[in-house]
Scaffold this motif. Structure first.
Motif, PDB file in Angstrom:
ATOM      1  N   UNK A 118      48.162  38.716  65.377  1.00  0.00           N
ATOM      2  CA  UNK A 118      48.311  38.723  63.916  1.00  0.00           C
ATOM      3  C   UNK A 118      47.014  39.255  63.293  1.00  0.00           C
ATOM      4  N   UNK A 119      46.650  40.454  63.727  1.00  0.00           N
ATOM      5  CA  UNK A 119      45.374  41.025  63.305  1.00  0.00           C
ATOM      6  C   UNK A 119      45.289  41.363  61.839  1.00  0.00           C
ATOM      7  N   UNK A 120      46.428  41.605  61.174  1.00  0.00           N
ATOM      8  CA  UNK A 120      46.389  41.947  59.751  1.00  0.00           C
ATOM      9  C   UNK A 120      45.857  40.773  58.942  1.00  0.00           C
ATOM     10  N   UNK A 121      46.382  39.571  59.205  1.00  0.00           N
ATOM     11  CA  UNK A 121      45.925  38.411  58.440  1.00  0.00           C
ATOM     12  C   UNK A 121      44.522  37.988  58.874  1.00  0.00           C
ATOM     13  N   UNK A 122      44.167  38.230  60.139  1.00  0.00           N
ATOM     14  CA  UNK A 122      42.807  37.915  60.577  1.00  0.00           C
ATOM     15  C   UNK A 122      41.785  38.750  59.807  1.00  0.00           C
ATOM     16  N   UNK A 123      42.085  40.022  59.570  1.00  0.00           N
ATOM     17  CA  UNK A 123      41.188  40.861  58.788  1.00  0.00           C
ATOM     18  C   UNK A 123      41.132  40.384  57.338  1.00  0.00           C
ATOM     19  N   UNK A 124      42.270  39.934  56.802  1.00  0.00           N
ATOM     20  CA  UNK A 124      42.271  39.391  55.441  1.00  0.00           C
ATOM     21  C   UNK A 124      41.422  38.127  55.361  1.00  0.00           C
ATOM     22  N   UNK A 125      41.456  37.288  56.414  1.00  0.00           N
ATOM     23  CA  UNK A 125      40.596  36.100  56.453  1.00  0.00           C
ATOM     24  C   UNK A 125      39.128  36.482  56.337  1.00  0.00           C
ATOM     25  N   UNK A 126      38.736  37.499  57.089  1.00  0.00           N
ATOM     26  CA  UNK A 126      37.339  37.944  57.048  1.00  0.00           C
ATOM     27  C   UNK A 126      36.966  38.413  55.643  1.00  0.00           C
ATOM     28  N   UNK A 127      37.849  39.166  55.011  1.00  0.00           N
ATOM     29  CA  UNK A 127      37.571  39.653  53.656  1.00  0.00           C
ATOM     30  C   UNK A 127      37.456  38.508  52.670  1.00  0.00           C
ATOM     31  N   UNK A 128      38.374  37.534  52.757  1.00  0.00           N
ATOM     32  CA  UNK A 128      38.352  36.392  51.828  1.00  0.00           C
ATOM     33  C   UNK A 128      37.072  35.579  51.977  1.00  0.00           C
ATOM     34  N   UNK A 129      36.633  35.385  53.210  1.00  0.00           N
ATOM     35  CA  UNK A 129      35.440  34.570  53.440  1.00  0.00           C
ATOM     36  C   UNK A 129      34.167  35.282  53.006  1.00  0.00           C
ATOM     37  N   UNK A 130      34.062  36.576  53.320  1.00  0.00           N
ATOM     38  CA  UNK A 130      32.812  37.289  53.081  1.00  0.00           C
ATOM     39  C   UNK A 130      32.695  37.869  51.677  1.00  0.00           C
ATOM     40  N   UNK A 131      33.764  38.288  51.095  1.00  0.00           N
ATOM     41  CA  UNK A 131      33.677  39.000  49.817  1.00  0.00           C
ATOM     42  C   UNK A 131      34.093  38.152  48.623  1.00  0.00           C
ATOM     43  N   UNK A 132      34.746  37.023  48.859  1.00  0.00           N
ATOM     44  CA  UNK A 132      35.144  36.164  47.735  1.00  0.00           C
ATOM     45  C   UNK A 132      34.493  34.789  47.812  1.00  0.00           C
ATOM     46  N   UNK A 133      34.657  34.081  48.927  1.00  0.00           N
ATOM     47  CA  UNK A 133      34.187  32.702  49.000  1.00  0.00           C
ATOM     48  C   UNK A 133      32.663  32.616  48.930  1.00  0.00           C
ATOM     49  N   UNK A 134      31.951  33.529  49.550  1.00  0.00           N
ATOM     50  CA  UNK A 134      30.481  33.455  49.588  1.00  0.00           C
ATOM     51  C   UNK A 134      29.864  33.629  48.211  1.00  0.00           C
ATOM     52  N   UNK A 135      30.543  34.291  47.301  1.00  0.00           N
ATOM     53  CA  UNK A 135      30.000  34.526  45.966  1.00  0.00           C
ATOM     54  C   UNK A 135      30.645  33.642  44.905  1.00  0.00           C
ATOM     55  N   UNK A 136      31.446  32.655  45.319  1.00  0.00           N
ATOM     56  CA  UNK A 136      32.116  31.789  44.348  1.00  0.00           C
ATOM     57  C   UNK A 136      31.086  30.898  43.650  1.00  0.00           C
TER      58      UNK A 136
END
Length: 339
Positions: A118-136
């Protein structure tokens, strides 16, 4: 690594993302959870914040993610999470089979130790963690954080360019061409969370406040919400339902009060009312007869005769404090020689 073909409208991949150190005022402890769902063909993804990964929270997040994606694919893919299947065998659980039947989808379980399936959602996880959650920001509410994520996915995620047979297109363009099925009514799971009533006998739930009887102020309260219902139930820790309220829109900042609770709160406030005038900040209040008598009793209890070998000083209340130095001499006697 083999490239897996995903026909349009065929598969949605889901995964829980663990997010460390959420804002303290959320009251979620040391971690929050984000259910991420991604369309395997177009790569469009959405996420829903949750304070738990139990099955009712999973079902609620699944429903909301599918609405954000625009509809249902024919298959839902998961890893071996215990709320979906038996982790050892990968066999779908009976409780989640009812959920899949309700939404009219089939469920695919990843083989063991094959997270890249399920590599598509795994890549989305990485994006959510690095580009959204870290700057919340630390001062946002849960509802504000969720709205910010939805806005980020719409403005940033859906505008990514993807290669297609006709050239490059945005994720939004590719996703719009996928044949998705409309999302049905929510599955009737019961979502429960634990809260503590405030001093004003209010319980918070999804950005709104709901009243309980005033005698339950600061008491633990269980909030239960059936996902297909328009209301919530508030119960004591022993399971007794003490209030039912209509559910306000999430993040509206509304305060929903029962008329009976308002009247009871007013009666409690009036019972505690006093007609005694409040003390002014610089008002002089000399000690009364009772205070003087108490001070005299304290002085009498602390008075003792002085001796010639004592050090006499005056305490805070004016009484003589006697320190007998003969005790120190007796303790020191015999200790002033070297052995």
């Amino acid at each position: 690594m083999a490239v897996i073909e995903h026909p349009p409208g065929e598969e949605t991949q889901f995964d829980w993302l663990e997010l460390p150190d959420p804002p303290a005022h959320w009251g979620w402890g040391s971690k929050a959870f984000l259910l991420v769902g991604a369309l395997a063909h177009s790569g469009r993804w959405r996420g829903v914040l949750a304070e738990s990964t139990d099955q009712p929270h999973l079902i609620d997040a699944l429903h909301r993610v599918c609405i954000g994606l625009g509809g249902l694919t024919r298959t839902w893919r998961f890893d071996r999470m215990a709320t979906v299947c038996h982790p050892g065998s990968g066999q779908l659980s009976a409780s989640f089979a009812a959920v899949a039947k309700h939404y009219g989808v089939s469920v695919a379980i990843c083989p063991p130790r094959r997270g890249n399936r399920k590599g598509v959602v795994e890549k989305a996880n990485h994006t959510a963690a690095q580009r959204w959650w870290r700057t919340l920001a630390d001062d946002v509410s849960v509802e504000q954080a969720q709205a910010g994520l939805d806005r980020w996915c719409l403005v940033r995620g859906d505008t990514r360019m993807r290669p297609t047979t006709d050239g490059k297109s945005t994720v939004a363009t590719v996703a719009a061409a996928e044949p998705l099925t409309a999302v049905s009514a929510p599955f009737p799971a019961v979502l429960t969370v634990q809260r503590v009533a405030s001093a004003q006998a209010l319980v918070s739930f999804r950005g709104n406040h709901y009243s309980v009887p005033p005698e339950l102020a600061r008491a633990p309260i269980t909030v239960a919400h059936r996902l297909d219902a328009a209301g919530i139930e508030l119960a004591t820790s022993s399971g007794i339902v003490i209030a039912r309220h209509h559910l306000a829109p999430a993040g509206a900042g509304a305060t929903v009060r029962d008329t009976g609770h308002v009247l009871a709160l007013e009666r409690a406030a009036m019972a505690a009312f006093t007609t005694d005038p409040p003390h002014r900040r610089k008002q002089r209040i000399p000690p009364g007869p009772a205070a003087r008598a108490a001070a005299a009793a304290v002085r009498a209890g602390h008075s003792a005769p002085a001796s010639s070998t004592s050090d006499i000083s005056t305490g805070e209340l004016g009484a003589e404090v006697v320190v007998d130095l003969t005790r120190y001499a007796a303790a020191a006697q015999g200790r002033n020689t070297l052995r």
